[in-house]
Scaffold this motif. Structure first.
Motif, mmCIF file in Angstrom:
data_model
loop_
_atom_site.group_PDB
_atom_site.id
_atom_site.type_symbol
_atom_site.label_atom_id
_atom_site.label_comp_id
_atom_site.label_asym_id
_atom_site.label_seq_id
_atom_site.Cartn_x
_atom_site.Cartn_y
_atom_site.Cartn_z
ATOM 1 N N ASN A 132 0.702 -1.286 -0.009
ATOM 2 C CA ASN A 132 -0.053 -0.163 -0.186
ATOM 3 C C ASN A 132 0.869 1.232 0.007
ATOM 4 N N SER A 133 1.001 1.653 -1.193
ATOM 5 C CA SER A 133 1.756 2.866 -1.225
ATOM 6 C C SER A 133 1.286 4.081 -0.409
ATOM 7 N N LYS A 134 2.363 5.017 -0.216
ATOM 8 C CA LYS A 134 1.985 6.327 0.432
ATOM 9 C C LYS A 134 1.792 7.384 -0.530
ATOM 10 N N GLN A 135 2.152 7.176 -1.665
ATOM 11 C CA GLN A 135 2.196 8.309 -2.596
ATOM 12 C C GLN A 135 0.904 8.458 -3.258
ATOM 13 N N ARG A 138 -2.068 9.534 -2.191
ATOM 14 C CA ARG A 138 -3.155 9.229 -1.117
ATOM 15 C C ARG A 138 -4.540 9.475 -1.310
ATOM 16 N N ASP A 157 -6.885 6.631 -2.696
ATOM 17 C CA ASP A 157 -7.227 5.884 -1.618
ATOM 18 C C ASP A 157 -8.332 5.863 -1.284
#
Length: 145
Positions: A38-41, A43, A46
């Motif tokens: 789950n990438s933080k970039q 967001r 999401d």
């Protein structure tokens, strides 16, 4: 269809833009993910997790990460497309006669671009890369990106 999946992620993220973070995650799907999946970039995408799979969201994020590379390639393509039209136009307006019986066609000016590349590649490979290698300590001389 991958374009439809990625487009659906963007549409769902826009629809759910006012929801809080706790409302957007489907807990059954997020528990199955490894921490690095789950990438933080990006967001904001999401928020599409209510109706889209997490894999689809990550695919959309991967496509967004490619946009800078695409933009760079677009600039190169625009510049590269200018030489044929410019050389042909210049060739049509200039005096192309070498002798009274020999006139060079305007379209042959395109050959100079290819000849320049063929001449410059060995210079780049044998001269500029070793110089760059001495400065950067990188075996390839410079990095690709």
């Amino acid at each position: 269809n991958p374009f439809a999946r990625i487009g659906r992620v963007f549409v769902e993220a826009i629809k759910n833009r006012r929801k809080t973070d706790l409302d957007t995650y489907n807990t059954n799907e997020t528990l199955l993910l490894l921490p690095d999946q789950n990438s933080k970039q990006w967001r904001f995408l999401d928020r599409a997790a209510i109706s889209c799979d997490v894999v689809e969201i990550e695919e959309a994020k991967a496509v967004l990460r490619l946009v800078p590379i695409w933009m760079t390639c677009l600039v190169y393509a625009i510049v590269n497309a200018q030489s044929p039209t410019l050389f042909t136009k210049q060739g049509a307006t200039m005096d192309r006669s070498i002798s009274p019986g020999l006139v060079v066609p305007a379209a042959t000016l395109h050959c100079f671009v290819s000849l320049t590349i063929v001449i410059f590649i060995p210079i780049y490979d044998r001269l500029l890369i070793p110089i760059a290698r001495s400065f950067t300590q990188n075996p390839s001389g410079i990095t690709m990106l």
